[in-house]
Each structure stands twice: as structure tokens, then as C-alpha cells.
Design a protein around this motif. Structure first.
Motif, PDB file in Angstrom:
ATOM      1  N   SER A 176       0.847  -1.190   0.000  1.00  0.00           N
ATOM      2  CA  SER A 176       0.000   0.000   0.000  1.00  0.00           C
ATOM      3  C   SER A 176       0.882   1.239   0.000  1.00  0.00           C
ATOM      4  CB  SER A 176      -0.894   0.016   1.244  1.00  0.00           C
ATOM      5  OG  SER A 176      -0.106   0.204   2.416  1.00  0.00           O
ATOM      6  N   GLU A 177       0.322   2.337  -0.453  1.00  0.00           N
ATOM      7  CA  GLU A 177       1.105   3.573  -0.521  1.00  0.00           C
ATOM      8  C   GLU A 177       1.621   3.985   0.855  1.00  0.00           C
ATOM      9  OE1 GLU A 177       0.164   8.222  -1.354  1.00  0.00           O
ATOM     10  OE2 GLU A 177      -0.532   6.812  -2.897  1.00  0.00           O
ATOM     11  N   LYS A 209       0.480   6.366  -5.588  1.00  0.00           N
ATOM     12  CA  LYS A 209      -0.373   5.610  -6.507  1.00  0.00           C
ATOM     13  C   LYS A 209      -1.720   6.294  -6.687  1.00  0.00           C
ATOM     14  CE  LYS A 209       1.494   1.207  -4.815  1.00  0.00           C
ATOM     15  NZ  LYS A 209       1.139  -0.118  -4.273  1.00  0.00           N
ATOM     16  N   GLU A 211      -5.888   5.714  -7.547  1.00  0.00           N
ATOM     17  CA  GLU A 211      -6.812   4.757  -6.936  1.00  0.00           C
ATOM     18  C   GLU A 211      -6.758   3.390  -7.613  1.00  0.00           C
ATOM     19  OE1 GLU A 211     -11.594   4.303  -6.037  1.00  0.00           O
ATOM     20  OE2 GLU A 211     -10.693   6.293  -6.172  1.00  0.00           O
ATOM     21  N   GLU A 214      -3.627   1.556  -6.432  1.00  0.00           N
ATOM     22  CA  GLU A 214      -3.784   1.129  -5.047  1.00  0.00           C
ATOM     23  C   GLU A 214      -4.745  -0.067  -4.971  1.00  0.00           C
ATOM     24  OE1 GLU A 214      -2.966   2.207  -0.784  1.00  0.00           O
ATOM     25  OE2 GLU A 214      -1.935   2.065  -2.711  1.00  0.00           O
ATOM     26  N   SER A 217      -2.921  -3.229  -5.978  1.00  0.00           N
ATOM     27  CA  SER A 217      -2.059  -3.711  -4.887  1.00  0.00           C
ATOM     28  C   SER A 217      -2.891  -4.409  -3.825  1.00  0.00           C
ATOM     29  CB  SER A 217      -1.299  -2.530  -4.261  1.00  0.00           C
ATOM     30  OG  SER A 217      -0.410  -1.954  -5.188  1.00  0.00           O
ATOM     31  N   PHE A 250      -3.914  -0.252   3.851  1.00  0.00           N
ATOM     32  CA  PHE A 250      -4.956   0.070   2.878  1.00  0.00           C
ATOM     33  C   PHE A 250      -6.134   0.780   3.558  1.00  0.00           C
ATOM     34  CE2 PHE A 250      -2.750  -3.547   0.888  1.00  0.00           C
ATOM     35  CZ  PHE A 250      -2.430  -2.971  -0.334  1.00  0.00           C
TER      36      PHE A 250
END
Length: 264
Positions: A176-177, A209, A211, A214, A217, A250
Motif C-alpha cells: 500500500s502507498e 499511486k 486509486e 492502489e 495492490s 490500505f
């Protein structure tokens, strides 16, 4: 007093000579010691002479060993000291050798530190704080460290931090970012970059990232979790998936989107 009855060159070391006293081998000396004390056949040696000659030869042997150690690369005085200590030379011999090397300009801790920093800058793999710690371990004084680290400009630090960060991010885009950002920060800290440099670098490192990215991922990791927990009752495996994905950084709306789509 014993008398020198024979002096012969060693077979494997032509710069060393065997000294025989009263027809019996007594010790060997370096050529420089031989010349300094004008050793020759028929010469009488007192106990003081023998002590001085052998002590001087110990210094010559340690000095030659230090020169060989220096032949591979520059060394700090502490590195040479530690090397000679491992060879079990006594402290007075080591101190004499270090002083001689310094006087002959074979060692210079400031120049060593500058050269070390330049090498690390060229490699681009470490920040200034890691380099500083390594110089401390090599016995470099704080003053010399400051002068040497000054060669590593902030611009160079940011450039290196970005390159290292981009490389790490490229290998971890499945994260996740939020977690990826944390991983980047921790990675650059361990590499020895200060927070001021890290904050600038994070503005340039490609880890953010949209949406869709993300979601991809999350989806990859969620599918692994689904396969792990789908044997459980629906409410229980959903809870476990939610908790695991949330810990992975997330957002809840994306997590719920996955749960909803899976339910459908």
C-alpha cells in the motif's frame, strides 16, 4: 661479552641477516639495523647492545609489516594500530612505528577521511550519518570528520536518496502507498540520510499511486488472504481479511469494496 663470529644473508629474505655469536646462531636483523649498528665479524656485543639491536629490529619488522598493510589502500592510524596489535607487537613498538609513518607522511587521518568520503560519495549507497559512524570506528577525530563530511553536499545526498528510494519502491509496488512510504523512510534512515534530506527525496521518489494502482495492490494481497481464510465462516474470514489489509496500510473504503465484490 659474546663476539660476532659470522654474518650471513638469509636465503629467502636478502634484506635480513643471520647473526652468529660465538659460532652459534643468535638472531636475525634487518639490513637497516645491520648498517645502523655497523655490525661486523669480530665485534663484541654487550647485553645492552643486544637489547637495543633486537628492539630496533622489532621496530623495523613492524614498520615493514605496516608498509605492506598500507600498500593495498590508505589506512587510518587506528586501523594500522589494530593490525599491528593483531600481530602481537608491543605497544612501544607500535607507537614508534605510527610516529615514523606519520613523520614520513605515509599516514594522514584527514586525507584518509576525505578520500574515504569521496569513495562513499562515488558509490552513492550511503548517507552522511552512516559514513560518519564508519569514520568514528576508524578512529578519526571529530574535527577531521566534520571537514570530510562537508565534501558531501546536500544536493548529492538528495540525488543518492532518490536513486536508492526509486529502486526500493520499484521492488515493492505491491505494498500500500502508506506502508511503502514508511518502508522508504525507514530504509533511508538506515542508510544514514538525515530527515531533512529524506523529506526532500520523498517528494521525488515514485511511490505514490492513483486509486486504480492502489486497488491492484490491495487486490493482489487480498486474494492471498482470501485463499488462506475462505474455509472459515464468512463473517470470520471477512474480519480477518479486513484486519490484515488495514495493518498493511490500505484504506477502509477500498477494503470494503473488495469484501463487497467478493460477496457478490
Amino acid at each position: 661479552m659474546p663476539i660476532i663470529t659470522k654474518i650471513s644473508v638469509q636465503k629467502n629474505r636478502t634484506d635480513r641477516y643471520n647473526i652468529f655469536l660465538d659460532e652459534v646462531y643468535a638472531f636475525s636483523v634487518d639490513e637497516g639495523v645491520l648498517i645502523r649498528y655497523s655490525l661486523k665479524k669480530g665485534q663484541e656485543l654487550s647485553e645492552l647492545d643486544l637489547t637495543q639491536i633486537q628492539y630496533e629490529d622489532e621496530i623495523r619488522k613492524a614498520y615493514n609489516n605496516a608498509i605492506q598493510f598500507l600498500s593495498f589502500r590508505m589506512r587510518s592510524q587506528l586501523e594500522i594500530r589494530q593490525h599491528l596489535q593483531k600481530k602481537e607487537w608491543n605497544e612501544s613498538v607500535i607507537q614508534t612505528v605510527l610516529q615514523t609513518l606519520k613523520e614520513r607522511e605515509y599516514t594522514d587521518d584527514l586525507e584518509f577521511a576525505k578520500a574515504y568520503v569521496r569513495t562513499q560519495i562515488s558509490s552513492g549507497k550511503k548517507g552522511p550519518q552512516s559514513i560518519r559512524q564508519e569514520l568514528v570506528q576508524k578512529g578519526i577525530t571529530e574535527s577531521f570528520i566534520e571537514q570530510s563530511i562537508a565534501l558531501y553536499s546536500e544536493e548529492q545526498q538528495v540525488e543518492h536518496a532518490i536513486k536508492l528510494g526509486d529502486k526500493l519502491a520499484g521492488k515493492n509496488m505491491h505494498l500500500s502507498e502508506r506502508i511503502l512510504k514508511q518502508k522508504l523512510e525507514q530504509f533511508l534512515i538506515t542508510k544514514g540520510f538525515p530527515y531533512s534530506v529524506i523529506n526532500i527525496a520523498l517528494e521525488e521518489i515514485q511511490f505514490e499511486k492513483d486509486e486504480d494502482e492502489e486497488w491492484q495492490s490491495l487486490f493482489q494481497q487480498a486474494e492471498k488472504l482470501y485463499r488462506k481464510y475462505n474455509h472459515l465462516p464468512e463473517s470470520e474470514y471477512q474480519q480477518k481479511i479486513k484486519q490484515a489489509l488495514f495493518r498493511k496500510g490500505f484504506e477502509l473504503d477500498l477494503i470494503n469494496r473488495y469484501i463487497d465484490e467478493k460477496r457478490e
